[in-house]
Motif scaffolding. Structure first.
Motif: not given
Lengths: 233, 233
Positions: A45-48, A64-67, A76-77, A99-101
DNA sequence: GTAAATTTGTGCTGTAAAACATTGTTTTCA
DNA sequence: TGAAAACAATGTTTTACAGCACAAATTTAC
Protein backbone atom coordinates in the motif's frame (compact mmCIF):
# COMPACT_ATOMS: atom_id res chain seq x y z
CA UNK A 1 -18.70 -9.46 -5.93
CA UNK A 2 -16.64 -6.33 -6.14
CA UNK A 3 -19.83 -4.32 -6.20
CA UNK A 4 -21.00 -6.04 -3.10
CA UNK A 5 -17.73 -5.32 -1.38
CA UNK A 6 -18.03 -1.66 -2.30
CA UNK A 7 -21.62 -1.37 -1.23
CA UNK A 8 -20.91 -3.11 2.05
CA UNK A 9 -18.07 -0.70 2.80
CA UNK A 10 -18.76 1.56 5.75
CA UNK A 11 -18.92 5.20 4.65
CA UNK A 12 -15.93 7.39 5.42
CA UNK A 13 -17.76 9.40 8.05
CA UNK A 14 -18.23 6.22 10.06
CA UNK A 15 -14.69 4.96 9.59
CA UNK A 16 -12.62 8.10 10.01
CA UNK A 17 -12.69 8.57 13.75
CA UNK A 18 -11.86 12.28 13.70
CA UNK A 19 -14.92 13.14 11.62
CA UNK A 20 -16.65 14.62 14.66
CA UNK A 21 -14.11 17.41 15.13
CA UNK A 22 -14.30 18.59 11.53
CA UNK A 23 -16.39 21.53 10.34
CA UNK A 24 -19.21 20.99 7.84
CA UNK A 25 -17.06 22.69 5.21
CA UNK A 26 -14.14 20.39 5.86
CA UNK A 27 -16.38 17.36 5.78
CA UNK A 28 -17.84 18.41 2.47
CA UNK A 29 -14.43 19.01 1.04
CA UNK A 30 -13.24 15.56 2.03
CA UNK A 31 -16.47 13.94 0.84
CA UNK A 32 -15.89 15.45 -2.59
CA UNK A 33 -12.23 14.58 -2.93
CA UNK A 34 -11.49 11.31 -1.15
CA UNK A 35 -10.93 8.11 -3.09
CA UNK A 36 -11.09 4.44 -2.16
CA UNK A 37 -8.40 1.91 -2.97
CA UNK A 38 -8.78 -1.84 -2.71
CA UNK A 39 -5.79 -4.03 -2.06
CA UNK A 40 -5.40 -7.75 -2.39
CA UNK A 41 -3.66 -9.92 0.15
CA UNK A 42 0.07 -9.13 0.34
CA UNK A 43 -0.25 -6.07 -1.88
CA UNK A 44 1.95 -3.12 -0.96
CA UNK A 45 0.00 0.00 0.00
CA UNK A 46 2.86 2.29 0.84
CA UNK A 47 6.58 1.94 0.24
CA UNK A 48 9.48 2.95 2.47
CA UNK A 49 11.36 5.84 0.85
CA UNK A 50 8.49 7.01 -1.33
CA UNK A 51 7.08 10.50 -1.03
CA UNK A 52 3.83 10.38 0.94
CA UNK A 53 0.77 11.69 -0.84
CA UNK A 54 -2.24 10.73 1.26
CA UNK A 55 -3.53 10.38 4.74
CA UNK A 56 -4.99 6.89 4.67
CA UNK A 57 -7.76 5.41 6.76
CA UNK A 58 -8.16 1.66 6.84
CA UNK A 59 -11.80 0.98 5.97
CA UNK A 60 -11.70 -2.80 6.09
CA UNK A 61 -9.12 -5.54 6.35
CA UNK A 62 -5.85 -5.71 8.25
CA UNK A 63 -2.45 -4.27 7.38
CA UNK A 64 1.09 -4.42 8.72
CA UNK A 65 3.46 -1.48 8.98
CA UNK A 66 7.11 -2.46 8.92
CA UNK A 67 10.64 -1.28 8.39
CA UNK A 68 13.12 -3.20 6.31
CA UNK A 69 16.40 -3.51 8.16
CA UNK A 70 19.78 -4.92 7.32
CA UNK A 71 19.76 -8.08 5.20
CA UNK A 72 16.18 -7.34 4.09
CA UNK A 73 14.98 -8.47 7.45
CA UNK A 74 11.64 -6.77 8.14
CA UNK A 75 10.53 -5.59 11.55
CA UNK A 76 6.81 -5.02 11.98
CA UNK A 77 6.31 -1.81 13.96
CA UNK A 78 2.54 -1.54 13.90
CA UNK A 79 -0.51 -3.55 12.88
CA UNK A 80 -3.71 -1.77 12.02
CA UNK A 81 -7.37 -2.56 12.13
CA UNK A 82 -10.28 -0.76 10.46
CA UNK A 83 -10.68 2.84 11.58
CA UNK A 84 -6.98 3.44 12.12
CA UNK A 85 -5.03 6.13 10.27
CA UNK A 86 -1.68 5.73 8.61
CA UNK A 87 0.63 7.38 6.13
CA UNK A 88 0.30 10.75 7.82
CA UNK A 89 3.48 10.89 9.89
CA UNK A 90 5.70 11.39 6.88
CA UNK A 91 3.36 14.10 5.54
CA UNK A 92 3.62 16.07 8.76
CA UNK A 93 7.38 15.58 9.02
CA UNK A 94 7.72 16.39 5.33
CA UNK A 95 9.91 13.36 4.81
CA UNK A 96 9.79 10.23 2.64
CA UNK A 97 7.89 7.33 4.17
CA UNK A 98 9.90 5.65 6.90
CA UNK A 99 7.85 2.46 6.71
CA UNK A 100 6.25 0.07 4.24
CA UNK A 101 2.59 -0.86 4.60
CA UNK A 102 1.26 -4.16 3.23
CA UNK A 103 -2.18 -5.77 3.34
CA UNK A 104 -2.38 -8.93 5.44
CA UNK A 105 -5.69 -9.69 3.83
CA UNK A 106 -7.93 -8.00 1.26
CA UNK A 107 -8.25 -4.43 2.51
CA UNK A 108 -9.95 -1.18 1.54
CA UNK A 109 -8.44 2.19 2.23
CA UNK A 110 -9.85 5.70 2.17
CA UNK A 111 -7.33 8.10 0.68
CA UNK A 112 -7.38 11.76 1.70
CA UNK A 113 -5.07 14.11 -0.14
CA UNK A 114 -2.02 15.17 1.84
CA UNK A 115 -2.50 18.85 1.00
CA UNK A 116 -6.07 18.82 2.23
CA UNK A 117 -4.98 16.97 5.34
CA UNK A 118 -2.26 19.52 6.07
CA UNK A 119 -4.63 22.37 5.42
CA UNK A 120 -7.16 21.05 7.93
CA UNK A 121 -4.42 20.41 10.47
CA UNK A 122 -3.35 24.03 10.10
CA UNK A 123 -6.82 25.51 10.44
CA UNK A 124 -8.71 23.22 12.77
CA UNK A 125 -7.18 23.14 16.22
CA UNK A 126 -9.31 20.31 17.59
CA UNK A 127 -8.40 18.19 14.57
CA UNK A 128 -4.72 18.93 15.05
CA UNK A 129 -4.94 18.12 18.74
CA UNK A 130 -6.54 14.75 18.06
CA UNK A 131 -3.62 13.77 15.87
CA UNK A 132 -1.23 15.01 18.52
CA UNK A 133 -2.98 12.76 21.00
CA UNK A 134 -2.81 9.80 18.66
CA UNK A 135 0.90 10.30 18.12
CA UNK A 136 1.58 10.61 21.81
CA UNK A 137 0.14 7.12 22.26
CA UNK A 138 2.06 5.74 19.31
CA UNK A 139 5.31 7.19 20.58
CA UNK A 140 4.96 5.53 23.97
CA UNK A 141 4.12 2.27 22.26
CA UNK A 142 7.14 2.51 20.04
CA UNK A 143 9.49 3.14 22.96
CA UNK A 144 7.90 0.27 24.85
CA UNK A 145 8.40 -2.00 21.86
CA UNK A 146 12.07 -1.08 21.73
CA UNK A 147 12.53 -2.26 25.29
CA UNK A 148 10.41 -5.37 24.84
CA UNK A 149 12.24 -6.49 21.76
CA UNK A 150 15.72 -5.79 23.07
CA UNK A 151 15.41 -7.00 26.63
CA UNK A 152 12.99 -9.91 26.60
CA UNK A 153 14.03 -13.40 25.68
CA UNK A 154 12.48 -15.26 22.82
CA UNK A 155 9.58 -16.79 24.79
CA UNK A 156 8.76 -13.48 26.38
CA UNK A 157 8.71 -11.73 23.03
CA UNK A 158 6.43 -14.29 21.42
CA UNK A 159 4.07 -14.35 24.40
CA UNK A 160 3.95 -10.55 24.25
CA UNK A 161 3.05 -10.68 20.57
CA UNK A 162 0.26 -13.20 21.09
CA UNK A 163 -1.25 -11.08 23.85
CA UNK A 164 -0.94 -8.00 21.67
CA UNK A 165 -2.72 -9.75 18.80
CA UNK A 166 -5.52 -10.83 21.06
CA UNK A 167 -5.95 -7.34 22.51
CA UNK A 168 -5.71 -5.65 19.15
CA UNK A 169 -7.84 -7.94 17.00
CA UNK A 170 -9.94 -9.73 19.56
CA UNK A 171 -11.08 -13.34 19.49
CA UNK A 172 -13.56 -15.48 17.57
CA UNK A 173 -16.88 -16.58 18.99
CA UNK A 174 -15.18 -19.35 20.98
CA UNK A 175 -13.62 -16.61 23.11
CA UNK A 176 -10.09 -17.90 22.64
CA UNK A 177 -9.02 -18.09 18.98
CA UNK A 178 -7.17 -14.92 18.00
CA UNK A 179 -9.01 -13.13 15.20
CA UNK A 180 -6.03 -12.75 12.89
CA UNK A 181 -4.29 -15.53 11.06
CA UNK A 182 -0.62 -14.75 10.57
CA UNK A 183 2.05 -16.78 8.89
CA UNK A 184 4.82 -17.97 11.18
CA UNK A 185 7.07 -15.62 9.29
CA UNK A 186 4.94 -12.57 10.10
CA UNK A 187 4.74 -13.66 13.70
CA UNK A 188 8.53 -13.87 13.69
CA UNK A 189 8.86 -10.41 12.11
CA UNK A 190 6.61 -9.02 14.77
CA UNK A 191 8.55 -10.66 17.58
CA UNK A 192 12.08 -10.18 16.27
CA UNK A 193 13.09 -13.77 15.81
CA UNK A 194 13.68 -16.22 12.99
CA UNK A 195 10.79 -18.16 11.49
CA UNK A 196 12.18 -21.44 12.83
CA UNK A 197 12.27 -20.03 16.31
CA UNK A 198 8.70 -18.76 16.04
CA UNK A 199 7.63 -22.27 15.02
CA UNK A 200 9.67 -23.94 17.73
CA UNK A 201 8.52 -21.57 20.45
CA UNK A 202 4.87 -21.87 19.42
CA UNK A 203 5.25 -25.64 19.66
CA UNK A 204 6.75 -25.26 23.09
CA UNK A 205 3.81 -23.08 24.17
CA UNK A 206 1.45 -25.78 22.94
CA UNK A 207 3.43 -28.33 24.88
CA UNK A 208 3.19 -26.13 27.97
CA UNK A 209 -0.57 -25.93 27.36
CA UNK A 210 -0.61 -22.15 27.19
CA UNK A 211 -1.99 -22.13 23.65
CA UNK A 212 -3.53 -24.52 21.14
CA UNK A 213 -2.82 -24.51 17.40
CA UNK A 214 -4.71 -25.47 14.31
CA UNK A 215 -2.63 -24.29 11.39
CA UNK A 216 -2.66 -20.52 11.60
CA UNK A 217 -5.43 -20.45 14.13
CA UNK A 218 -3.96 -19.77 17.52
CA UNK A 219 -6.04 -20.26 20.62
CA UNK A 220 -4.97 -18.82 23.94
CA UNK A 221 -5.95 -21.30 26.62
CA UNK A 222 -3.93 -20.08 29.61
CA UNK A 223 -3.69 -16.33 29.36
CA UNK A 224 -2.48 -16.03 32.94
CA UNK A 225 0.60 -18.09 32.25
CA UNK A 226 1.15 -16.48 28.89
CA UNK A 227 1.18 -13.13 30.62
CA UNK A 228 3.70 -14.42 33.14
CA UNK A 229 5.84 -15.76 30.32
CA UNK A 230 5.69 -12.39 28.61
CA UNK A 231 7.00 -10.71 31.73
CA UNK A 232 9.59 -13.16 32.91
CA UNK A 233 10.63 -14.91 29.72
CA UNK B 1 28.57 30.63 42.07
CA UNK B 2 24.94 29.65 42.01
CA UNK B 3 24.06 33.28 41.34
CA UNK B 4 26.41 33.32 38.45
CA UNK B 5 24.87 30.18 37.05
CA UNK B 6 21.43 31.74 37.32
CA UNK B 7 22.45 35.02 35.78
CA UNK B 8 24.24 33.25 32.92
CA UNK B 9 21.13 31.21 32.14
CA UNK B 10 19.58 32.04 28.82
CA UNK B 11 16.09 33.48 29.26
CA UNK B 12 13.16 31.22 28.53
CA UNK B 13 12.19 33.12 25.39
CA UNK B 14 15.57 32.22 23.88
CA UNK B 15 15.53 28.61 25.01
CA UNK B 16 11.95 27.57 24.30
CA UNK B 17 12.00 27.15 20.56
CA UNK B 18 8.24 27.50 20.09
CA UNK B 19 8.19 30.98 21.59
CA UNK B 20 7.73 32.56 18.17
CA UNK B 21 4.34 30.95 17.56
CA UNK B 22 2.87 32.08 20.84
CA UNK B 23 0.66 35.12 21.27
CA UNK B 24 1.77 38.04 23.47
CA UNK B 25 -0.83 36.98 26.03
CA UNK B 26 0.43 33.43 26.13
CA UNK B 27 4.00 34.64 26.44
CA UNK B 28 3.08 36.86 29.32
CA UNK B 29 1.24 34.10 31.02
CA UNK B 30 4.21 31.77 30.78
CA UNK B 31 6.64 34.49 31.83
CA UNK B 32 4.62 35.00 34.99
CA UNK B 33 4.21 31.38 35.90
CA UNK B 34 7.23 29.39 34.82
CA UNK B 35 9.81 28.20 37.32
CA UNK B 36 13.41 27.06 37.02
CA UNK B 37 14.80 23.92 38.56
CA UNK B 38 18.45 23.07 38.90
CA UNK B 39 19.61 19.49 39.01
CA UNK B 40 22.92 18.04 40.00
CA UNK B 41 24.70 15.32 38.09
CA UNK B 42 22.75 12.03 38.22
CA UNK B 43 19.73 13.66 39.85
CA UNK B 44 16.35 12.35 38.71
CA UNK B 45 14.19 14.97 37.01
CA UNK B 46 11.19 12.84 36.15
CA UNK B 47 10.24 9.37 37.22
CA UNK B 48 8.62 6.57 35.23
CA UNK B 49 5.11 5.98 36.54
CA UNK B 50 4.67 9.39 38.15
CA UNK B 51 1.90 11.73 37.09
CA UNK B 52 3.33 14.40 34.79
CA UNK B 53 2.90 17.98 35.95
CA UNK B 54 5.02 20.14 33.69
CA UNK B 55 6.20 20.64 30.19
CA UNK B 56 9.95 20.96 30.66
CA UNK B 57 12.50 22.75 28.54
CA UNK B 58 16.15 21.95 29.05
CA UNK B 59 17.88 25.30 29.57
CA UNK B 60 21.41 24.03 30.12
CA UNK B 61 23.15 20.72 30.62
CA UNK B 62 22.47 17.30 29.21
CA UNK B 63 19.90 14.71 30.22
CA UNK B 64 19.04 11.12 29.36
CA UNK B 65 15.54 9.75 28.89
CA UNK B 66 15.25 6.05 29.56
CA UNK B 67 12.92 3.20 30.30
CA UNK B 68 13.67 0.64 32.97
CA UNK B 69 13.14 -2.84 31.61
CA UNK B 70 13.24 -6.31 33.07
CA UNK B 71 15.91 -6.89 35.72
CA UNK B 72 16.27 -3.14 36.22
CA UNK B 73 18.15 -2.90 32.98
CA UNK B 74 17.74 0.62 31.60
CA UNK B 75 17.39 1.45 27.93
CA UNK B 76 18.14 5.03 26.96
CA UNK B 77 15.53 6.13 24.43
CA UNK B 78 16.50 9.78 24.00
CA UNK B 79 19.27 12.17 24.95
CA UNK B 80 18.53 15.85 25.12
CA UNK B 81 20.49 19.03 24.69
CA UNK B 82 19.54 22.59 25.66
CA UNK B 83 16.45 23.89 23.91
CA UNK B 84 14.75 20.50 23.73
CA UNK B 85 11.37 19.82 25.32
CA UNK B 86 10.43 16.84 27.41
CA UNK B 87 7.81 15.59 29.83
CA UNK B 88 4.97 16.66 27.58
CA UNK B 89 4.05 13.37 25.90
CA UNK B 90 2.48 11.95 29.04
CA UNK B 91 0.55 15.20 29.60
CA UNK B 92 -0.99 15.01 26.15
CA UNK B 93 -1.72 11.30 26.42
CA UNK B 94 -3.04 11.87 29.96
CA UNK B 95 -0.98 8.96 31.22
CA UNK B 96 1.71 8.47 33.87
CA UNK B 97 5.24 9.11 32.63
CA UNK B 98 6.50 6.27 30.50
CA UNK B 99 10.14 7.24 30.97
CA UNK B 100 12.59 8.42 33.60
CA UNK B 101 14.72 11.51 32.97
CA UNK B 102 18.06 11.97 34.71
CA UNK B 103 20.72 14.67 34.46
CA UNK B 104 24.01 13.53 32.93
CA UNK B 105 25.61 16.67 34.22
CA UNK B 106 24.43 19.73 36.18
CA UNK B 107 21.36 20.92 34.30
CA UNK B 108 18.76 23.66 34.50
CA UNK B 109 15.19 23.15 33.43
CA UNK B 110 12.36 25.57 32.72
CA UNK B 111 9.09 24.21 34.07
CA UNK B 112 5.80 25.18 32.46
CA UNK B 113 2.61 24.05 34.14
CA UNK B 114 0.87 21.20 32.39
CA UNK B 115 -2.52 22.91 32.54
CA UNK B 116 -1.18 26.04 30.91
CA UNK B 117 0.56 23.93 28.29
CA UNK B 118 -2.63 22.04 27.48
CA UNK B 119 -4.61 25.24 27.36
CA UNK B 120 -2.22 26.79 24.83
CA UNK B 121 -2.22 23.58 22.77
CA UNK B 122 -6.01 23.75 22.65
CA UNK B 123 -6.22 27.39 21.65
CA UNK B 124 -3.18 28.07 19.53
CA UNK B 125 -3.16 26.03 16.36
CA UNK B 126 0.35 26.92 15.24
CA UNK B 127 1.67 25.95 18.65
CA UNK B 128 -0.17 22.63 18.51
CA UNK B 129 1.11 21.97 15.01
CA UNK B 130 4.71 22.55 16.05
CA UNK B 131 4.40 19.89 18.72
CA UNK B 132 2.78 17.59 16.21
CA UNK B 133 5.77 18.10 13.94
CA UNK B 134 8.21 17.44 16.75
CA UNK B 135 6.44 14.22 17.65
CA UNK B 136 6.38 13.05 14.07
CA UNK B 137 10.18 13.25 14.04
CA UNK B 138 10.49 11.53 17.39
CA UNK B 139 8.21 8.71 16.31
CA UNK B 140 10.29 7.96 13.22
CA UNK B 141 13.42 8.03 15.35
CA UNK B 142 11.93 5.66 17.85
CA UNK B 143 10.94 3.16 15.17
CA UNK B 144 14.38 3.44 13.61
CA UNK B 145 15.99 2.80 16.97
CA UNK B 146 13.91 -0.33 17.41
CA UNK B 147 15.29 -1.73 14.17
CA UNK B 148 18.86 -0.62 14.89
CA UNK B 149 18.93 -2.14 18.33
CA UNK B 150 17.30 -5.41 17.35
CA UNK B 151 18.98 -6.11 14.03
CA UNK B 152 22.50 -4.73 14.25
CA UNK B 153 25.32 -6.60 15.87
CA UNK B 154 27.22 -5.24 18.78
CA UNK B 155 29.85 -3.34 16.77
CA UNK B 156 27.19 -1.82 14.56
CA UNK B 157 25.16 -0.67 17.53
CA UNK B 158 28.11 0.94 19.26
CA UNK B 159 29.30 2.63 16.08
CA UNK B 160 25.78 3.94 15.57
CA UNK B 161 25.75 5.36 19.09
CA UNK B 162 29.08 7.12 18.65
CA UNK B 163 27.92 8.71 15.42
CA UNK B 164 24.69 9.75 17.08
CA UNK B 165 26.55 11.35 19.96
CA UNK B 166 28.75 13.27 17.59
CA UNK B 167 25.81 14.50 15.54
CA UNK B 168 23.74 15.36 18.55
CA UNK B 169 26.31 17.01 20.80
CA UNK B 170 29.00 17.99 18.33
CA UNK B 171 32.75 17.95 18.87
CA UNK B 172 35.35 19.94 20.80
CA UNK B 173 37.65 22.49 19.21
CA UNK B 174 39.90 19.69 17.93
CA UNK B 175 37.08 18.73 15.58
CA UNK B 176 37.08 15.10 16.68
CA UNK B 177 36.45 14.66 20.41
CA UNK B 178 32.76 14.06 21.08
CA UNK B 179 31.35 16.80 23.30
CA UNK B 180 29.74 14.54 25.83
CA UNK B 181 31.53 12.33 28.29
CA UNK B 182 29.56 9.23 29.08
CA UNK B 183 30.37 6.39 31.41
CA UNK B 184 30.85 3.04 29.73
CA UNK B 185 27.66 1.98 31.43
CA UNK B 186 25.61 4.78 29.87
CA UNK B 187 27.14 4.02 26.51
CA UNK B 188 26.08 0.41 27.01
CA UNK B 189 22.54 1.42 28.00
CA UNK B 190 22.30 3.53 24.90
CA UNK B 191 23.56 0.73 22.66
CA UNK B 192 21.77 -2.19 24.29
CA UNK B 193 24.76 -4.18 25.47
CA UNK B 194 26.50 -5.01 28.72
CA UNK B 195 29.08 -2.64 30.16
CA UNK B 196 31.87 -5.17 29.60
CA UNK B 197 30.95 -5.42 25.96
CA UNK B 198 30.90 -1.64 25.56
CA UNK B 199 34.42 -1.56 27.02
CA UNK B 200 35.65 -4.44 24.88
CA UNK B 201 34.13 -3.09 21.69
CA UNK B 202 35.49 0.40 22.30
CA UNK B 203 38.92 -1.14 22.75
CA UNK B 204 38.51 -3.00 19.50
CA UNK B 205 37.55 0.25 17.73
CA UNK B 206 40.72 1.83 19.10
CA UNK B 207 42.68 -1.14 17.87
CA UNK B 208 41.09 -0.74 14.44
CA UNK B 209 42.07 2.94 14.55
CA UNK B 210 38.51 4.17 14.08
CA UNK B 211 38.51 6.04 17.38
CA UNK B 212 40.96 7.17 20.05
CA UNK B 213 40.25 7.14 23.78
CA UNK B 214 41.39 9.13 26.75
CA UNK B 215 39.24 8.03 29.63
CA UNK B 216 35.74 9.17 28.80
CA UNK B 217 36.91 11.37 25.99
CA UNK B 218 36.19 9.64 22.73
CA UNK B 219 37.71 10.90 19.54
CA UNK B 220 36.42 9.81 16.17
CA UNK B 221 39.38 9.51 13.84
CA UNK B 222 37.94 7.50 10.94
CA UNK B 223 34.31 8.48 10.60
CA UNK B 224 34.05 6.82 7.19
CA UNK B 225 34.89 3.43 8.58
CA UNK B 226 32.80 3.96 11.68
CA UNK B 227 29.85 4.69 9.43
CA UNK B 228 30.53 1.51 7.49
CA UNK B 229 30.75 -0.44 10.73
CA UNK B 230 27.44 1.02 11.83
CA UNK B 231 25.82 -0.20 8.63
CA UNK B 232 27.40 -3.59 8.19
CA UNK B 233 28.30 -4.54 11.76
C1' DG C 1 -5.91 -32.20 -10.88
C1' DT C 2 -1.24 -32.26 -10.89
C1' DA C 3 3.08 -29.62 -10.69
C1' DA C 4 5.30 -25.85 -8.52
C1' DA C 5 5.78 -22.88 -4.95
C1' DT C 6 5.22 -21.57 -0.51
C1' DT C 7 4.77 -22.56 4.26
C1' DT C 8 5.58 -25.41 8.21
C1' DG C 9 8.28 -28.40 11.05
C1' DT C 10 12.81 -30.50 12.95
C1' DG C 11 17.48 -31.39 13.87
C1' DC C 12 22.20 -29.89 14.00
C1' DT C 13 26.10 -26.63 14.42
C1' DG C 14 28.45 -22.44 15.26
C1' DT C 15 28.82 -18.29 17.48
C1' DA C 16 27.70 -13.71 19.34
C1' DA C 17 27.03 -11.91 23.32
C1' DA C 18 25.49 -12.40 28.23
C1' DA C 19 26.94 -13.77 32.81
C1' DC C 20 30.29 -14.26 36.04
C1' DA C 21 34.70 -13.52 38.23
C1' DT C 22 38.82 -10.94 39.20
C1' DT C 23 41.95 -7.15 39.25
C1' DG C 24 43.48 -2.57 38.45
C1' DT C 25 42.31 2.42 38.45
C1' DT C 26 40.15 6.58 39.42
C1' DT C 27 36.78 9.47 42.27
C1' DT C 28 34.54 10.63 46.24
C1' DC C 29 34.16 12.09 50.60
C1' DA C 30 34.64 11.55 55.82
C1' DT D 1 44.84 11.21 53.49
C1' DG D 2 43.22 7.04 53.50
C1' DA D 3 39.09 4.02 53.07
C1' DA D 4 35.24 3.13 50.36
C1' DA D 5 32.89 3.33 46.39
C1' DA D 6 32.46 3.65 41.63
C1' DC D 7 34.35 2.73 37.29
C1' DA D 8 37.31 0.43 33.76
C1' DA D 9 39.58 -3.49 31.91
C1' DT D 10 40.17 -8.34 30.76
C1' DG D 11 39.76 -13.40 30.94
C1' DT D 12 36.65 -17.50 31.21
C1' DT D 13 32.38 -19.93 30.92
C1' DT D 14 27.77 -20.55 29.47
C1' DT D 15 23.80 -20.14 26.62
C1' DA D 16 20.39 -18.31 23.71
C1' DC D 17 19.60 -17.91 19.31
C1' DA D 18 20.81 -17.51 14.31
C1' DG D 19 21.95 -20.10 10.28
C1' DC D 20 21.57 -23.88 7.54
C1' DA D 21 19.84 -28.08 5.53
C1' DC D 22 16.18 -30.90 4.57
C1' DA D 23 11.60 -33.11 4.82
C1' DA D 24 6.68 -32.84 5.10
C1' DA D 25 2.51 -30.52 4.46
C1' DT D 26 -0.26 -27.12 2.55
C1' DT D 27 -1.49 -23.58 -0.83
C1' DT D 28 -1.32 -21.60 -5.37
C1' DA D 29 -1.32 -21.67 -10.14
C1' DC D 30 -2.02 -23.30 -14.63
Amino acid sequence: MTKRLNSSLKPIEDVFSFWDVMTPDERNFIQNTYTVQHYRKNEVIQMEGDIPTHLMVLASGKVKVYKTGFGNHPQIVRMLKPGENFGYRAIIANEPNSTTVTAFEASSVYMISGEIFLSILRHNNAFCYRFLEEMSFDLAESDARTVNLTQKHIRGRLAESLLFLKENYGVEEDGATISIYLSREDLANLSNMTTSNAIRTLASFVNDEMIAMDGRKLKIIDEERLRKTSKLG
